[in-house]
Write a protein that holds these residues in place. Structure first.
Motif, mmCIF file in Angstrom:
data_model
loop_
_atom_site.group_PDB
_atom_site.id
_atom_site.type_symbol
_atom_site.label_atom_id
_atom_site.label_comp_id
_atom_site.label_asym_id
_atom_site.label_seq_id
_atom_site.Cartn_x
_atom_site.Cartn_y
_atom_site.Cartn_z
ATOM 1 N N ARG A 10 10.056 -3.573 -5.923
ATOM 2 C CA ARG A 10 8.709 -3.390 -5.346
ATOM 3 C C ARG A 10 8.748 -3.490 -3.827
ATOM 4 N NH1 ARG A 10 6.316 -7.745 -9.467
ATOM 5 N NH2 ARG A 10 6.233 -6.464 -11.317
ATOM 6 N N ALA A 13 10.059 -0.363 -2.370
ATOM 7 C CA ALA A 13 9.083 0.737 -2.415
ATOM 8 C C ALA A 13 8.063 0.620 -1.287
ATOM 9 C CB ALA A 13 8.382 0.740 -3.772
ATOM 10 N N VAL A 14 7.558 -0.597 -1.063
ATOM 11 C CA VAL A 14 6.568 -0.797 0.009
ATOM 12 C C VAL A 14 7.243 -0.602 1.374
ATOM 13 C CG1 VAL A 14 4.955 -2.440 1.045
ATOM 14 C CG2 VAL A 14 5.208 -2.363 -1.430
ATOM 15 N N ALA A 17 7.622 3.098 1.928
ATOM 16 C CA ALA A 17 6.312 3.717 2.181
ATOM 17 C C ALA A 17 5.841 3.425 3.602
ATOM 18 C CB ALA A 17 5.293 3.208 1.168
ATOM 19 N N ARG A 18 6.044 2.192 4.042
ATOM 20 C CA ARG A 18 5.604 1.820 5.395
ATOM 21 C C ARG A 18 6.436 2.571 6.446
ATOM 22 N NH1 ARG A 18 2.998 1.828 9.236
ATOM 23 N NH2 ARG A 18 3.102 0.282 10.875
ATOM 24 N N LEU A 20 7.870 5.475 6.052
ATOM 25 C CA LEU A 20 7.435 6.879 6.055
ATOM 26 C C LEU A 20 6.172 7.036 6.879
ATOM 27 C CD1 LEU A 20 7.873 8.073 2.351
ATOM 28 C CD2 LEU A 20 9.111 8.873 4.368
ATOM 29 N N GLU A 21 5.243 6.106 6.669
ATOM 30 C CA GLU A 21 3.974 6.164 7.412
ATOM 31 C C GLU A 21 4.250 6.109 8.917
ATOM 32 O OE1 GLU A 21 -0.325 3.902 7.169
ATOM 33 O OE2 GLU A 21 1.458 2.697 7.020
ATOM 34 N N ARG A 24 6.157 9.323 10.233
ATOM 35 C CA ARG A 24 5.341 10.542 10.260
ATOM 36 C C ARG A 24 4.236 10.473 11.310
ATOM 37 N NH1 ARG A 24 4.982 11.395 3.712
ATOM 38 N NH2 ARG A 24 7.192 11.839 3.422
ATOM 39 N N ASP A 25 3.943 9.251 11.752
ATOM 40 C CA ASP A 25 2.971 9.111 12.832
ATOM 41 C C ASP A 25 3.727 9.340 14.136
ATOM 42 O OD1 ASP A 25 1.014 8.449 14.586
ATOM 43 O OD2 ASP A 25 0.769 6.385 13.932
ATOM 44 N N ARG A 169 -5.974 -3.113 9.196
ATOM 45 C CA ARG A 169 -6.456 -1.754 8.861
ATOM 46 C C ARG A 169 -6.366 -1.522 7.349
ATOM 47 N NH1 ARG A 169 -3.501 2.949 8.606
ATOM 48 N NH2 ARG A 169 -1.775 2.177 9.857
ATOM 49 N N TYR A 170 -5.266 -1.935 6.754
ATOM 50 C CA TYR A 170 -5.121 -1.798 5.302
ATOM 51 C C TYR A 170 -6.236 -2.564 4.582
ATOM 52 C CZ TYR A 170 -0.247 -0.081 5.589
ATOM 53 O OH TYR A 170 0.890 0.644 5.825
ATOM 54 N N SER A 173 -9.707 -0.913 5.052
ATOM 55 C CA SER A 173 -9.876 0.362 4.337
ATOM 56 C C SER A 173 -9.874 0.179 2.819
ATOM 57 C CB SER A 173 -8.740 1.315 4.722
ATOM 58 O OG SER A 173 -7.516 0.831 4.206
ATOM 59 N N GLY A 174 -9.582 -1.024 2.352
ATOM 60 C CA GLY A 174 -9.573 -1.262 0.904
ATOM 61 C C GLY A 174 -8.214 -1.044 0.268
ATOM 62 N N TYR A 175 -7.207 -0.674 1.079
ATOM 63 C CA TYR A 175 -5.882 -0.405 0.517
ATOM 64 C C TYR A 175 -5.243 -1.684 -0.048
ATOM 65 C CZ TYR A 175 -1.044 1.179 0.212
ATOM 66 O OH TYR A 175 0.214 1.474 -0.240
ATOM 67 N N LEU A 179 -3.781 -2.574 -3.786
ATOM 68 C CA LEU A 179 -2.468 -3.150 -4.098
ATOM 69 C C LEU A 179 -2.602 -4.431 -4.917
ATOM 70 C CD1 LEU A 179 -0.492 -2.691 -0.743
ATOM 71 C CD2 LEU A 179 -0.342 -1.325 -2.822
ATOM 72 N N ALA B 85 -8.662 3.449 0.249
ATOM 73 C CA ALA B 85 -7.845 4.207 1.191
ATOM 74 C C ALA B 85 -6.409 4.124 0.703
ATOM 75 C CB ALA B 85 -7.962 3.591 2.567
ATOM 76 N N GLN B 87 -2.214 4.741 2.122
ATOM 77 C CA GLN B 87 -1.503 4.660 3.393
ATOM 78 C C GLN B 87 -1.554 6.008 4.092
ATOM 79 O OE1 GLN B 87 2.027 1.847 2.098
ATOM 80 N NE2 GLN B 87 2.433 2.721 4.084
ATOM 81 N N ASP B 88 -1.787 5.955 5.397
ATOM 82 C CA ASP B 88 -1.818 7.188 6.185
ATOM 83 C C ASP B 88 -0.476 7.908 6.070
ATOM 84 O OD1 ASP B 88 -4.276 6.420 6.962
ATOM 85 O OD2 ASP B 88 -3.739 5.909 9.027
ATOM 86 N N TYR B 89 -0.535 9.203 6.163
ATOM 87 C CA TYR B 89 0.642 10.086 6.223
ATOM 88 C C TYR B 89 1.414 10.186 4.910
ATOM 89 C CZ TYR B 89 -0.113 9.843 11.240
ATOM 90 O OH TYR B 89 -0.674 9.900 12.486
#
Lengths: 336, 244
Positions: A10, A13-14, A17-18, A20-21, A24-25, A169-170, A173-175, A179, B85, B87-89
């Motif tokens: 897990r 995976a997180v 994902a972080r 990648l975020e 890509r920014d 921010r997460y 936004s309810g993210y 989780l 929401a 994760q962005d991107y």
């Protein structure tokens, strides 16, 4: 064992994902690399001229000082013996004086012309017996001194905002709530955030370090491995500080305020841009409470003075303490 | 033979002085589509959060198959939040991969992609999805671990009629799979089509409870919206929503 493997899966995976975020920014990613390089080059240009024609004398104690320190064009400041001799070997000061009513002990840097002039002046103007000491060491350009500061500052912003602000921010936004509805644990989530940001911070710092050094060729006499260790511990200390700030905060605006309240004192008092040697004791005491101070003092000791592990052990221990407290607070208080 | 999968007894939830849920009692049968209806502020989402185990009640209880909610309850339920929401991107593919990794035995990604028709936008930034595409993705994420209970919090709010109908088809398929579905909505038509059992809430309390058909027949009205209007003097659908 099975549960540990599940946890690692897990976290991985997180972590991915972080990353990648972040990758890509492109705007943030680029800025993290470009900004410190721009600052280093700007400072290198601004401070590339010859050093100011000003003598500096560092005194150990303030009593019965010789006439020399009152001469026009001579600036004096006080420090303890270790600090004073360290400054002398870097030619950040031209003469070190330790004075008593009966005698004057002084040290000069054998490579410093300014030191030789001050020594002659001292011999002509002082009646008390003189005891001479000598150090050596090349002069340090401002860029040599400021590079660790800029790398540390970049690390501080990347660590604190990259984790603190993102977690808030997460949450907003309810993210995080999403989780929470999975088997992912607080520890797994927070550890993945720490590792992801640590990778980003270390990679960015390494790229900036290597890139600017290729062009500016600044001083690096110590061990690269130790420098990496300092960056690792410093990064962890500041990332966990960012997590602690973000562990319950729900508003991005409030998080902005808290992060500024932490970063601003470090920017001013941790020795990013200038040394605090001449500042009041209470200011220096406050500086020692800030993680960036320990990162920069350790990094400069390694880069400029070839310090070893034992020389910077105390700084590393303080950074480990920050990590433990930061992670402990985050785990205890974290709210999805 | 159906079995009670979730039971609610004297459920109450308050935040400081505000009572969001005020003494609810009902049971949800396994394999049923159970609807929580009411206007905004009726307590639907809070009730859902209590059933999901995301919030703890101030008093009263939620039981699962006659006992306390088990430690692995989150493995047994899938939740589609009203406003989530991501994760962005990240793309739908990245998100499916991420959420799949949280579970020991997830459904194959290919099956989810096909079931929720995610293929056409699988590698698009999730922030650029349409409302309907986004809801389909969120539903797929809620089902990634093949849960026995699925919570859907106003899944069609803000969707155009076509996307809403699409989502109804997906929910109907899930029902056919034998899953227990618990959904909140303020669209009466949706509740009539999808739900086997309803609780109509107002100010955190139960106004009526029963099957859609029985509720309409007992009240002698043409539909649930008229029934609700007659009970409370207010429509479930706001003027703005009618315009939309």
């Amino acid at each position: 064992m099975k549960s540990a493997i599940r946890s690692l899966r897990r976290m991985k995976a997180v972590f991915i994902a972080r990353n990648l975020e972040y990758l890509r920014d492109r705007a943030s990613f680029g800025w993290n690399l470009v900004f410190p390089v721009l600052i280093v080059f700007a400072l290198a240009v601004v401070f590339s001229g010859p050093p100011k024609a000003l003598f500096t004398v560092t005194t150990i104690g303030q009593e019965a000082l010789p006439e020399l320190v009152k001469f026009p064009g001579v600036q004096s400041l006080e420090a303890d013996r270790t600090k004073a001799l360290e400054r002398l070997s870097r030619q950040q000061t031209d003469l070190v004086l330790e004075v008593s009513e009966q005698s004057v002990n002084y040290w000069v840097n054998g490579n410093s012309a300014a030191g030789a002039i001050l020594e002659t002046l001292l011999q002509y103007t002082e009646d008390r017996p003189l005891e001479r000491g000598e150090t050596d060491g090349q002069a340090i350009r401002y860029v040599d001194w400021v590079v660790p500061g800029i790398l540390g500052m970049n690390m501080m912003y990347s660590a604190l905002w990259g984790v603190g602000y993102v977690v808030v921010r997460y949450r907003q936004s309810g993210y995080l709530r999403r989780l929470k509805a999975t088997p992912l644990t607080k520890f797994e989530f927070l550890s993945a955030q720490v590792l992801s940001r640590l990778l980003v911070t270390l990679t960015a710092s390494s790229i900036v370090f290597i890139g600017t050094n290729l062009i500016l060729d600044y001083k690096m006499v110590g061990s690269i491995a130790l420098l990496v260790l300092i960056a690792l511990m410093g990064g962890l200390a500041m990332i966990t500080l960012g997590l602690a700030i973000a562990c319950r905060t729900e508003s991005k605006e409030f998080a902005d305020g808290l992060l500024n309240a932490v970063t601003f004192p470090m920017l001013l008092l941790s020795g990013v841009w200038f040394s605090l040697d001449g500042s009041p004791q209470w200011v220096q005491t406050i500086a020692q409470l800030l993680p960036l101070t320990h990162v920069l003092e350790a990094a400069r000791a390694v880069m400029l003075d070839n310090a070893g592990l034992t020389d910077i052990a105390l700084h590393l221990a303080v950074l480990v303490g920050f990590c433990i407290v930061g992670m402990g607070v985050s785990l205890k208080l974290f709210k999805w | 033979m159906t079995e009670t999968i979730l039971a609610v007894r004297g459920l109450r939830k308050s935040y400081d002085d505000v009572v969001a849920v005020d003494g609810l009692d009902f049971e949800i049968e396994s394999g049923q589509c159970f609807g929580l209806l009411g206007p905004n502020g009726a307590g639907k989402s809070t009730t859902l959060a209590l059933l999901e185990g995301m919030e703890l009640p101030t008093s009263g209880s939620v039981t699962y198959r006659g006992g306390a909610l088990p430690a692995d309850y989150q493995d047994r339920v899938g939740i589609q939040f009203q406003a989530t929401a991501l994760q962005d991107y990240l793309t739908p593919f990245d998100n499916l991969k991420l959420f799949s990794s949280f579970y020991d035995d997830p459904i194959s990604m290919d099956r989810l992609i096909e079931q929720f028709r995610l293929g056409e936008f699988l590698h698009r930034d999730a922030r650029r999805l349409s409302g309907g595409q986004r809801q389909r993705l969120l539903l797929a994420l809620a089902l990634v671990h093949n849960p026995e209970i699925v919570f859907l919090d106003e899944p069609t709010t803000g969707l155009d009629p076509r996307s809403r109908r699409d989502l109804w088809d997906v929910v109907t398929d899930l029902k056919a799979d034998g899953r227990t579905l618990i959904l909140t909505t303020h669209y009466m038509e949706e509740a009539e089509v999808l739900c086997d059992q309803l609780v109509i809430l107002s100010h955190g309390q139960t106004l009526l409870q029963g099957t859609p058909k029985a509720l309409i027949e007992d009240a002698g009205v043409v539909d649930l919206d008229t029934l609700f209007l007659s009970l409370t003097g207010e429509s479930l659908v706001t003027t703005q929503e009618v315009i939309e």
